[in-house]
Design a protein around this motif. Structure first.
Motif, PDB file in Angstrom:
ATOM      1  N   PHE A   1       0.857  -1.179   0.000  1.00 30.47           N
ATOM      2  CA  PHE A   1       0.000   0.000   0.000  1.00 30.47           C
ATOM      3  C   PHE A   1       0.898   1.236   0.000  1.00 30.47           C
ATOM      4  O   PHE A   1       1.783   1.373   0.854  1.00 30.47           O
TER       5      PHE A   1
ATOM      6  N   ALA B   1      -6.758  -1.828   6.024  1.00 34.81           N
ATOM      7  CA  ALA B   1      -5.923  -2.920   5.503  1.00 34.81           C
ATOM      8  C   ALA B   1      -5.007  -3.474   6.585  1.00 34.81           C
ATOM      9  O   ALA B   1      -4.812  -4.695   6.693  1.00 34.81           O
TER      10      ALA B   1
ATOM     11  N   VAL C   1      -5.143  -7.248   5.143  1.00 35.37           N
ATOM     12  CA  VAL C   1      -5.638  -7.433   3.774  1.00 35.37           C
ATOM     13  C   VAL C   1      -4.516  -7.908   2.853  1.00 35.37           C
ATOM     14  O   VAL C   1      -3.435  -7.311   2.821  1.00 35.37           O
TER      15      VAL C   1
ATOM     16  N   LEU D   1     -10.460  -5.503  -0.198  1.00 34.93           N
ATOM     17  CA  LEU D   1     -10.596  -4.053  -0.083  1.00 34.93           C
ATOM     18  C   LEU D   1     -12.050  -3.608  -0.246  1.00 34.93           C
ATOM     19  O   LEU D   1     -12.446  -2.567   0.274  1.00 34.93           O
TER      20      LEU D   1
END
Length: 258
Positions: free
Chosen positions: A3, A220, A225, A231
Protein backbone atom coordinates in the motif's frame (compact mmCIF):
# COMPACT_ATOMS: atom_id res chain seq x y z
CA UNK A 1 0.63 -6.59 -1.60
CA UNK A 2 1.98 -3.11 -0.91
CA UNK A 3 0.00 0.00 0.00
CA UNK A 4 1.48 3.35 -1.08
CA UNK A 5 0.92 6.61 0.79
CA UNK A 6 2.07 10.17 0.22
CA UNK A 7 3.95 11.96 3.01
CA UNK A 8 2.56 15.07 4.73
CA UNK A 9 3.82 18.64 4.87
CA UNK A 10 2.80 18.93 8.53
CA UNK A 11 5.09 17.21 11.02
CA UNK A 12 4.68 16.24 14.66
CA UNK A 13 7.80 15.92 16.79
CA UNK A 14 6.11 16.85 20.07
CA UNK A 15 3.48 14.19 20.83
CA UNK A 16 4.65 11.46 23.22
CA UNK A 17 5.79 8.21 21.62
CA UNK A 18 4.96 4.70 22.84
CA UNK A 19 7.59 3.20 25.14
CA UNK A 20 10.14 0.97 23.45
CA UNK A 21 8.83 1.46 19.92
CA UNK A 22 11.32 -0.06 17.45
CA UNK A 23 12.84 1.93 14.60
CA UNK A 24 14.66 1.26 11.36
CA UNK A 25 16.96 3.19 9.05
CA UNK A 26 15.62 4.54 5.73
CA UNK A 27 16.81 2.54 2.74
CA UNK A 28 18.00 5.47 0.64
CA UNK A 29 19.95 7.58 3.13
CA UNK A 30 22.83 8.04 0.68
CA UNK A 31 20.49 9.55 -1.91
CA UNK A 32 18.82 11.71 0.75
CA UNK A 33 22.23 13.02 1.78
CA UNK A 34 22.95 13.99 -1.84
CA UNK A 35 19.71 15.95 -1.97
CA UNK A 36 20.44 17.65 1.35
CA UNK A 37 23.83 18.75 -0.03
CA UNK A 38 22.03 20.41 -2.96
CA UNK A 39 19.46 22.04 -0.68
CA UNK A 40 22.18 23.39 1.63
CA UNK A 41 23.51 25.45 -1.25
CA UNK A 42 20.21 27.37 -1.41
CA UNK A 43 19.51 30.60 0.45
CA UNK A 44 16.19 31.11 2.27
CA UNK A 45 15.11 33.28 -0.67
CA UNK A 46 16.01 30.49 -3.09
CA UNK A 47 13.96 27.97 -1.08
CA UNK A 48 10.99 30.35 -0.83
CA UNK A 49 11.00 30.77 -4.62
CA UNK A 50 11.67 27.11 -5.41
CA UNK A 51 8.90 25.79 -3.15
CA UNK A 52 6.48 28.75 -3.32
CA UNK A 53 6.45 29.12 0.46
CA UNK A 54 6.64 32.06 2.85
CA UNK A 55 9.93 33.55 4.01
CA UNK A 56 9.52 32.28 7.61
CA UNK A 57 8.77 28.75 6.35
CA UNK A 58 11.74 28.91 4.00
CA UNK A 59 14.01 29.96 6.88
CA UNK A 60 12.69 27.08 9.00
CA UNK A 61 13.52 24.58 6.32
CA UNK A 62 16.97 25.99 5.64
CA UNK A 63 17.62 25.40 9.34
CA UNK A 64 16.27 21.86 9.00
CA UNK A 65 18.63 21.10 6.11
CA UNK A 66 21.55 22.44 8.15
CA UNK A 67 20.59 20.23 11.11
CA UNK A 68 19.99 17.08 9.04
CA UNK A 69 22.50 14.29 9.65
CA UNK A 70 23.42 11.24 7.60
CA UNK A 71 22.82 9.08 10.68
CA UNK A 72 19.37 9.39 12.22
CA UNK A 73 18.85 8.69 15.91
CA UNK A 74 15.90 8.92 18.28
CA UNK A 75 17.41 12.23 19.41
CA UNK A 76 16.99 13.93 16.02
CA UNK A 77 14.26 11.85 14.37
CA UNK A 78 11.15 9.77 14.96
CA UNK A 79 9.33 6.98 13.16
CA UNK A 80 7.90 8.28 9.87
CA UNK A 81 4.35 7.08 10.43
CA UNK A 82 4.28 9.03 13.71
CA UNK A 83 6.10 12.11 12.40
CA UNK A 84 3.79 12.87 9.46
CA UNK A 85 0.70 14.75 10.58
CA UNK A 86 -1.52 15.69 7.61
CA UNK A 87 -5.04 14.66 6.59
CA UNK A 88 -3.98 11.16 5.48
CA UNK A 89 -2.32 10.48 8.82
CA UNK A 90 -5.30 11.76 10.78
CA UNK A 91 -7.26 9.03 9.01
CA UNK A 92 -4.56 6.43 9.66
CA UNK A 93 -4.22 7.29 13.38
CA UNK A 94 -1.00 5.29 13.64
CA UNK A 95 -0.45 6.24 17.28
CA UNK A 96 -3.39 4.01 18.25
CA UNK A 97 -2.24 0.97 16.24
CA UNK A 98 -1.02 -2.03 18.20
CA UNK A 99 2.60 -3.19 18.05
CA UNK A 100 1.48 -6.16 15.93
CA UNK A 101 -0.34 -3.77 13.58
CA UNK A 102 2.79 -1.65 13.18
CA UNK A 103 4.86 -4.76 12.50
CA UNK A 104 2.44 -5.72 9.72
CA UNK A 105 2.44 -2.17 8.34
CA UNK A 106 6.23 -2.23 8.27
CA UNK A 107 6.05 -5.08 5.76
CA UNK A 108 3.09 -3.87 3.69
CA UNK A 109 3.08 -0.06 3.75
CA UNK A 110 5.40 2.24 1.79
CA UNK A 111 5.46 6.03 2.12
CA UNK A 112 6.78 7.85 -0.95
CA UNK A 113 9.02 10.83 -0.21
CA UNK A 114 10.77 13.52 -2.22
CA UNK A 115 13.80 13.39 0.09
CA UNK A 116 13.89 9.73 1.13
CA UNK A 117 12.40 8.05 -1.96
CA UNK A 118 10.54 5.36 -0.02
CA UNK A 119 10.02 5.04 3.72
CA UNK A 120 8.75 2.20 5.84
CA UNK A 121 6.48 3.22 8.74
CA UNK A 122 9.17 2.70 11.39
CA UNK A 123 12.02 4.34 9.47
CA UNK A 124 13.49 7.26 11.39
CA UNK A 125 12.51 10.57 9.79
CA UNK A 126 14.30 13.86 10.39
CA UNK A 127 12.29 17.07 9.88
CA UNK A 128 12.33 18.24 6.26
CA UNK A 129 10.25 19.69 3.47
CA UNK A 130 10.78 18.56 -0.12
CA UNK A 131 7.72 17.74 -2.18
CA UNK A 132 8.13 15.27 -5.01
CA UNK A 133 6.97 17.82 -7.58
CA UNK A 134 9.71 20.32 -6.65
CA UNK A 135 11.87 21.26 -9.62
CA UNK A 136 15.12 20.77 -7.74
CA UNK A 137 17.96 20.41 -10.24
CA UNK A 138 20.64 17.83 -9.43
CA UNK A 139 23.37 16.06 -11.37
CA UNK A 140 20.68 13.50 -12.31
CA UNK A 141 18.33 15.98 -14.00
CA UNK A 142 16.02 18.95 -13.66
CA UNK A 143 13.62 17.56 -11.06
CA UNK A 144 13.10 14.87 -8.44
CA UNK A 145 11.38 12.50 -10.86
CA UNK A 146 14.61 12.39 -12.85
CA UNK A 147 16.67 12.11 -9.67
CA UNK A 148 14.78 9.03 -8.47
CA UNK A 149 14.39 7.53 -11.95
CA UNK A 150 13.75 3.77 -11.72
CA UNK A 151 14.98 3.52 -8.11
CA UNK A 152 11.59 3.57 -6.41
CA UNK A 153 9.96 1.08 -8.78
CA UNK A 154 12.92 -1.29 -8.49
CA UNK A 155 12.69 -1.08 -4.69
CA UNK A 156 8.97 -1.91 -4.78
CA UNK A 157 9.72 -4.86 -7.07
CA UNK A 158 12.19 -6.18 -4.50
CA UNK A 159 9.67 -5.89 -1.70
CA UNK A 160 7.06 -7.72 -3.78
CA UNK A 161 9.43 -10.40 -5.08
CA UNK A 162 7.98 -13.11 -2.84
CA UNK A 163 4.38 -12.49 -3.99
CA UNK A 164 3.04 -14.88 -6.64
CA UNK A 165 0.80 -12.13 -8.01
CA UNK A 166 2.32 -8.79 -6.88
CA UNK A 167 -0.14 -5.93 -6.33
CA UNK A 168 0.42 -2.28 -5.47
CA UNK A 169 -2.54 -0.42 -3.99
CA UNK A 170 -2.04 3.25 -4.76
CA UNK A 171 -3.30 5.47 -1.95
CA UNK A 172 -0.80 8.20 -2.83
CA UNK A 173 -1.45 11.40 -4.78
CA UNK A 174 -0.66 11.58 -8.48
CA UNK A 175 2.26 13.92 -7.69
CA UNK A 176 3.90 11.16 -5.69
CA UNK A 177 2.81 8.13 -7.68
CA UNK A 178 4.47 9.66 -10.76
CA UNK A 179 7.78 8.87 -9.05
CA UNK A 180 7.08 5.15 -9.59
CA UNK A 181 8.31 4.20 -13.08
CA UNK A 182 5.39 2.14 -14.39
CA UNK A 183 7.51 0.55 -17.13
CA UNK A 184 9.86 -0.78 -14.46
CA UNK A 185 7.21 -1.79 -11.91
CA UNK A 186 6.30 -5.48 -12.21
CA UNK A 187 3.07 -5.35 -10.27
CA UNK A 188 -0.61 -4.84 -10.93
CA UNK A 189 -1.66 -1.36 -9.75
CA UNK A 190 -5.01 -0.78 -8.10
CA UNK A 191 -6.22 2.73 -7.35
CA UNK A 192 -8.73 3.51 -4.63
CA UNK A 193 -11.03 6.48 -5.28
CA UNK A 194 -13.15 8.12 -2.58
CA UNK A 195 -16.14 10.25 -3.56
CA UNK A 196 -18.64 12.27 -1.54
CA UNK A 197 -22.11 13.38 -2.64
CA UNK A 198 -22.26 17.14 -3.12
CA UNK A 199 -24.28 19.41 -5.39
CA UNK A 200 -26.34 16.54 -6.74
CA UNK A 201 -23.42 14.36 -7.78
CA UNK A 202 -20.53 12.28 -6.46
CA UNK A 203 -17.16 13.97 -6.62
CA UNK A 204 -13.70 13.78 -5.09
CA UNK A 205 -13.37 16.34 -2.29
CA UNK A 206 -9.68 16.69 -1.51
CA UNK A 207 -9.83 16.90 2.29
CA UNK A 208 -12.16 13.93 2.62
CA UNK A 209 -10.32 11.89 -0.01
CA UNK A 210 -6.98 12.37 1.74
CA UNK A 211 -8.44 11.31 5.08
CA UNK A 212 -10.08 8.30 3.41
CA UNK A 213 -6.72 7.13 2.04
CA UNK A 214 -5.46 6.97 5.60
CA UNK A 215 -8.63 5.20 6.69
CA UNK A 216 -8.15 2.60 3.96
CA UNK A 217 -4.55 2.03 5.04
CA UNK A 218 -5.74 1.49 8.62
CA UNK A 219 -8.49 -0.86 7.40
CA UNK A 220 -5.92 -2.92 5.50
CA UNK A 221 -3.53 -3.01 8.46
CA UNK A 222 -6.09 -4.05 11.04
CA UNK A 223 -7.62 -6.73 8.79
CA UNK A 224 -4.32 -7.94 7.31
CA UNK A 225 -5.64 -7.43 3.77
CA UNK A 226 -3.76 -9.53 1.22
CA UNK A 227 -6.08 -9.56 -1.84
CA UNK A 228 -7.76 -6.78 -3.84
CA UNK A 229 -11.17 -8.37 -3.24
CA UNK A 230 -10.82 -7.80 0.50
CA UNK A 231 -10.60 -4.05 -0.08
CA UNK A 232 -14.21 -4.02 -1.24
CA UNK A 233 -15.36 -4.49 2.35
CA UNK A 234 -14.04 -1.05 3.35
CA UNK A 235 -16.82 0.74 5.22
CA UNK A 236 -15.19 3.23 7.58
CA UNK A 237 -16.90 6.59 8.24
CA UNK A 238 -19.82 5.80 5.95
CA UNK A 239 -18.02 4.84 2.75
CA UNK A 240 -19.17 1.84 0.73
CA UNK A 241 -17.81 0.10 -2.35
CA UNK A 242 -19.70 0.98 -5.54
CA UNK A 243 -19.26 -1.90 -8.02
CA UNK A 244 -21.11 -0.06 -10.78
CA UNK A 245 -18.68 2.86 -10.73
CA UNK A 246 -15.61 0.65 -10.34
CA UNK A 247 -13.31 -1.33 -12.58
CA UNK A 248 -10.86 -4.08 -11.51
CA UNK A 249 -8.03 -1.50 -11.41
CA UNK A 250 -10.06 1.43 -10.04
CA UNK A 251 -12.10 0.76 -6.91
CA UNK A 252 -14.61 3.51 -6.15
CA UNK A 253 -16.00 4.10 -2.66
CA UNK A 254 -18.85 6.53 -2.10
CA UNK A 255 -20.86 8.04 0.72
CA UNK A 256 -23.89 10.33 0.90
CA UNK A 257 -22.70 12.56 3.73
CA UNK A 258 -19.50 13.12 5.65
Amino acid sequence: MLFLLSPAKSLDYDSPLPEGLPHTAPTFMAQAARLIDVLREKSPQDIASLMSISDPLAALNVARYAAWRARATTANARQAVLAFNGDVYEGLQAQSLSRADLDWAQQHLAILSGLYGVLRPLDLLQPYRLEMGTRLATDAGANLYQFWGKTIAEHLNQRLAADVTPVVVNLASQEYFKSVDRRTLKARVIECVFEDFKGGQYKIISFYAKRARGLMARYAIERRVTTPHQLEGFDLEGYAFDPGASTPERLVFRRKSA
